[in-house]
Design a protein around this motif. Structure first.
Motif, PDB file in Angstrom:
ATOM      1  N   MET A  27       0.862  -1.174   0.000  1.00 36.82           N
ATOM      2  CA  MET A  27       0.000   0.000   0.000  1.00 36.82           C
ATOM      3  C   MET A  27       0.901   1.228   0.000  1.00 36.82           C
ATOM      4  O   MET A  27       1.429   1.625   1.043  1.00 36.82           O
ATOM      5  N   TYR A  28       1.084   1.814  -1.194  1.00 32.99           N
ATOM      6  CA  TYR A  28       2.017   2.913  -1.383  1.00 32.99           C
ATOM      7  C   TYR A  28       1.288   4.178  -1.835  1.00 32.99           C
ATOM      8  O   TYR A  28       0.308   4.127  -2.584  1.00 32.99           O
ATOM      9  N   TYR A  29       1.780   5.311  -1.398  1.00 30.33           N
ATOM     10  CA  TYR A  29       1.378   6.624  -1.917  1.00 30.33           C
ATOM     11  C   TYR A  29      -0.131   6.873  -1.836  1.00 30.33           C
ATOM     12  O   TYR A  29      -0.739   7.366  -2.792  1.00 30.33           O
ATOM     13  N   ASN A  30      -0.747   6.533  -0.718  1.00 25.12           N
ATOM     14  CA  ASN A  30      -2.163   6.847  -0.505  1.00 25.12           C
ATOM     15  C   ASN A  30      -2.297   8.071   0.402  1.00 25.12           C
ATOM     16  O   ASN A  30      -1.474   8.296   1.289  1.00 25.12           O
ATOM     17  N   THR A  31      -3.331   8.848   0.166  1.00 26.86           N
ATOM     18  CA  THR A  31      -3.701   9.929   1.077  1.00 26.86           C
ATOM     19  C   THR A  31      -5.080   9.618   1.636  1.00 26.86           C
ATOM     20  O   THR A  31      -6.050   9.513   0.878  1.00 26.86           O
ATOM     21  N   VAL A  32      -5.166   9.450   2.950  1.00 21.92           N
ATOM     22  CA  VAL A  32      -6.438   9.170   3.622  1.00 21.92           C
ATOM     23  C   VAL A  32      -6.672  10.264   4.657  1.00 21.92           C
ATOM     24  O   VAL A  32      -5.828  10.502   5.522  1.00 21.92           O
ATOM     25  N   ASP A  62       5.155   5.471   2.328  1.00 26.57           N
ATOM     26  CA  ASP A  62       4.919   6.764   1.658  1.00 26.57           C
ATOM     27  C   ASP A  62       3.441   7.154   1.640  1.00 26.57           C
ATOM     28  O   ASP A  62       2.951   7.719   0.653  1.00 26.57           O
ATOM     29  N   ASN A  63       2.731   6.869   2.709  1.00 28.47           N
ATOM     30  CA  ASN A  63       1.320   7.252   2.816  1.00 28.47           C
ATOM     31  C   ASN A  63       1.149   8.465   3.725  1.00 28.47           C
ATOM     32  O   ASN A  63       1.954   8.702   4.633  1.00 28.47           O
ATOM     33  N   ILE A  64       0.101   9.234   3.475  1.00 27.95           N
ATOM     34  CA  ILE A  64      -0.348  10.272   4.391  1.00 27.95           C
ATOM     35  C   ILE A  64      -1.655   9.791   5.010  1.00 27.95           C
ATOM     36  O   ILE A  64      -2.660   9.630   4.308  1.00 27.95           O
ATOM     37  N   SER A 177      12.547  11.150  -8.447  1.00 27.59           N
ATOM     38  CA  SER A 177      13.230   9.872  -8.316  1.00 27.59           C
ATOM     39  C   SER A 177      14.152   9.837  -7.103  1.00 27.59           C
ATOM     40  O   SER A 177      14.695   8.785  -6.752  1.00 27.59           O
ATOM     41  N   VAL A 178      14.317  10.993  -6.459  1.00 31.43           N
ATOM     42  CA  VAL A 178      15.216  11.085  -5.304  1.00 31.43           C
ATOM     43  C   VAL A 178      14.445  11.365  -4.018  1.00 31.43           C
ATOM     44  O   VAL A 178      14.653  10.695  -2.996  1.00 31.43           O
ATOM     45  N   LYS A 179      13.549  12.351  -4.061  1.00 27.70           N
ATOM     46  CA  LYS A 179      12.799  12.745  -2.874  1.00 27.70           C
ATOM     47  C   LYS A 179      11.317  12.887  -3.211  1.00 27.70           C
ATOM     48  O   LYS A 179      10.773  13.991  -3.264  1.00 27.70           O
ATOM     49  N   PRO A 180      10.619  11.789  -3.446  1.00 24.45           N
ATOM     50  CA  PRO A 180       9.189  11.861  -3.746  1.00 24.45           C
ATOM     51  C   PRO A 180       8.400  12.258  -2.502  1.00 24.45           C
ATOM     52  O   PRO A 180       8.807  11.965  -1.370  1.00 24.45           O
ATOM     53  N   PHE A 181       7.269  12.900  -2.717  1.00 21.32           N
ATOM     54  CA  PHE A 181       6.408  13.256  -1.600  1.00 21.32           C
ATOM     55  C   PHE A 181       5.545  12.067  -1.194  1.00 21.32           C
ATOM     56  O   PHE A 181       5.191  11.216  -2.014  1.00 21.32           O
ATOM     57  N   LYS A 182       5.223  12.021   0.082  1.00 22.63           N
ATOM     58  CA  LYS A 182       4.297  11.014   0.571  1.00 22.63           C
ATOM     59  C   LYS A 182       2.884  11.354   0.077  1.00 22.63           C
ATOM     60  O   LYS A 182       2.572  12.495  -0.249  1.00 22.63           O
ATOM     61  N   GLY A 183       2.023  10.350   0.054  1.00 23.12           N
ATOM     62  CA  GLY A 183       0.648  10.584  -0.339  1.00 23.12           C
ATOM     63  C   GLY A 183       0.429  10.507  -1.835  1.00 23.12           C
ATOM     64  O   GLY A 183       1.339  10.219  -2.616  1.00 23.12           O
ATOM     65  N   ALA A 184      -0.792  10.785  -2.256  1.00 22.30           N
ATOM     66  CA  ALA A 184      -1.190  10.613  -3.647  1.00 22.30           C
ATOM     67  C   ALA A 184      -0.699  11.723  -4.562  1.00 22.30           C
ATOM     68  O   ALA A 184      -0.602  11.542  -5.773  1.00 22.30           O
TER      69      ALA A 184
END
Length: 295
Positions: A27-32, A62-64, A177-184
């Motif tokens: 479960m990657y890069y979700n914003t809840v 990488d979720n919020i 590719s180096v510092k992606p943001f968390k969440g969608a």
């Protein structure tokens, strides 16, 4: 509908059959974002693990996860909830942003044990040692627009870790590719976000548009210009790289479905966000350059 026995969950795992071999559910890069006011005694969680399969592993990265629910009664909420005592250690969680600010909300819960801080959750579970717990600004959480806004556009605490195979965000924008943001949502580097609403007489659906920011004084030089979408009676986010906070701009919209239209007033960005709605009145366009359609 939440009741005393039915909770509110953003994401939930309920696998009950033991797989033949270890199964990993990523479960990657979700914003809840949970914020419903509590009028009954119900529990809540951004992510709830109700799985009973002993070989089922859940990988949270990488979720919020934000829980602002204030529940009536004694029920509590959390960002992560491990519901069953067995299997108890089937979640591998790290590099998330876990935030709980509502009354009776906690960072984590394991069966009947509550952990109000990120530090206590990490100590108890061994998870989320690289996670953060910070408030997040969204474009409009009340309407479900969970694109990052304001200070969150450049908040280093919302920077996650690269994950192989995940190169774009929910809008198709390229992730760092180096510092992606968390969440969608992955905000463009150094961007400012304009929430723009404009409709077109001959095209009721969304359409391609070109949006310019112009200086507020003659000769009204172009500061930035980007392609986007507009129309459909919804607000759309337009990302600019050259807009400065505190400086007034005219907004200019070009489209194949309309003549060029300028805002009658200025737009000023604050903490990287601004909004303009052409649809509230004819006078929102310079020289009232609009026509009233369907009331």
């Amino acid at each position: 509908v939440a009741t005393a026995t039915v909770g509110v969950y953003g994401l939930r795992s309920t696998l009950s059959v033991t797989p033949v071999s270890t199964t990993l559910n990523n479960m990657y890069y979700n914003t809840v974002y949970l914020s419903a006011p509590g009028t009954v005694n119900y529990s809540s969680a951004c992510f709830s693990d109700n799985a009973t399969a002993t070989a089922f592993l859940i990988n949270l990265r990488d979720n919020i996860l934000i829980n602002n629910i204030s529940s009536a009664g004694v029920a509590r909420g959390s960002t992560i909830f491990e519901q069953n005592a067995s299997p108890l250690n089937d979640i591998v969680s790290d590099y998330n942003n876990l935030y709980a600010s509502g009354a009776q909300t906690d960072i984590g819960r394991r069966t009947t044990l509550y952990y109000n801080t990120l530090a206590s959750w990490t100590t108890a579970t061994g998870n989320d040692s690289n996670s953060t717990s910070t408030a997040v600004s969204f474009v409009n959480a009340a309407t479900g627009n969970l694109h990052l806004a304001g200070a969150s556009l450049t908040d280093p605490l919302l920077v996650g870790i690269p994950i192989v195979g995940y190169t774009t965000d929910i809008d198709g924008n390229t992730r760092s590719s180096v510092k992606p943001f968390k969440g969608a949502d992955e905000p463009p580097a150094g961007s400012s976000v304009l929430s723009l609403k404009i409709n077109f007489q001959g095209c009721p659906s969304v359409s391609n548009i070109y949006v310019l920011l112009r200086n507020s004084t003659s000769p009204y030089a172009i500061v930035d210009s980007v392609a986007g979408i507009g129309g459909g009676n919804v607000a759309c986010n337009i990302n600019f790289n050259s807009a400065a906070n505190g400086t007034p701009y005219y907004v200019v919209v070009r489209s194949v479905n309309a003549i060029e239209t300028w805002s009658s007033g200025f737009v000023t960005f604050s903490s990287g966000t601004a909004s303009y709605d052409f649809t509230t009145a004819l006078s929102q366009a310079y020289l009232s350059n609009q026509i009233l359609v369907s009331g």
